[in-house]
Design a protein around this motif. Structure first.
Motif, PDB file in Angstrom:
ATOM      1  N   PHE A   1       0.834  -1.210   0.000  1.00  0.00           N
ATOM      2  CA  PHE A   1       0.000   0.000   0.000  1.00  0.00           C
ATOM      3  C   PHE A   1       0.867   1.257   0.000  1.00  0.00           C
TER       4      PHE A   1
ATOM      5  N   GLU B   1       1.105   4.075  -2.867  1.00  0.00           N
ATOM      6  CA  GLU B   1       0.830   5.466  -2.499  1.00  0.00           C
ATOM      7  C   GLU B   1       1.996   6.376  -2.896  1.00  0.00           C
TER       8      GLU B   1
ATOM      9  N   TRP C   1      -7.669   6.361   2.876  1.00  0.00           N
ATOM     10  CA  TRP C   1      -6.510   5.498   2.681  1.00  0.00           C
ATOM     11  C   TRP C   1      -5.608   5.538   3.913  1.00  0.00           C
TER      12      TRP C   1
ATOM     13  N   GLN D   1      -5.024  12.063   1.824  1.00  0.00           N
ATOM     14  CA  GLN D   1      -5.755  10.826   1.535  1.00  0.00           C
ATOM     15  C   GLN D   1      -6.408  10.321   2.820  1.00  0.00           C
TER      16      GLN D   1
END
Length: 158
Positions: A54, A58, A134, A131
């Motif tokens: 992740f 990102e 997220w 974000q």
């Protein structure tokens, strides 16, 4: 042979079974319960690989596309978005490698996991305005993995 022994067997046998059961259920023994508990480290390792992936996604999203993250200039703490992208990418790679080491059984990876995930959760907190969903997802995963390593990680089989 007495009637009691015919119906219930030898009392000493029952006590022996009870003692064996208690011994097998104690922490650190190779039992079904122990196998379940040791699964927390495998869970933590797998989640570390996921969290690291992740972070890499990102970070790369910010590096490849300059306008991927749209925020006000003062919305991000301390660093500009390119620096945050590099930070997320680097931390993500470290988290993936540590997760692989954790899956491989490296004891040092437990300490590094906690340190990296505390740092990662803090970085995600600073990135929250960019974000929000997220970042909250990754922070939540970090907390669960830290819990798995600290609280459940010391309970091994064998």
């Amino acid at each position: 042979m007495s009637e009691h022994q015919q119906h219930y067997g030898d009392v000493a046998d029952v006590n022996d079974v009870s003692a064996e059961w208690r011994l097998a259920r104690s922490p650190g023994r190779s039992t079904r319960h122990g196998v379940v508990r040791s699964g927390w480290i495998a869970f933590a390792g797998a989640m570390m690989v996921l969290i690291g992936a992740f972070n890499v996604i990102e970070g790369l999203a910010g590096l490849i596309t300059d306008d991927y993250y749209l925020v006000a200039p003062t919305a991000v703490l301390v660093l500009d978005l390119t620096a945050w992208a590099w930070l997320h990418t680097a931390v993500g790679v470290l988290v993936v490698l540590t997760g692989a080491a954790l899956l491989g059984g490296a004891q040092w990876a437990r300490v590094v996991t906690v340190v990296l995930l505390i740092f990662n959760a803090t970085a995600q907190l600073a990135f929250l305005t960019v974000q929000p969903l997220w970042s909250l997802l990754v922070i939540g995963l970090c907390v669960v993995v830290i819990w798995a390593v600290i609280v459940r990680g010391g309970e091994e089989i064998g």
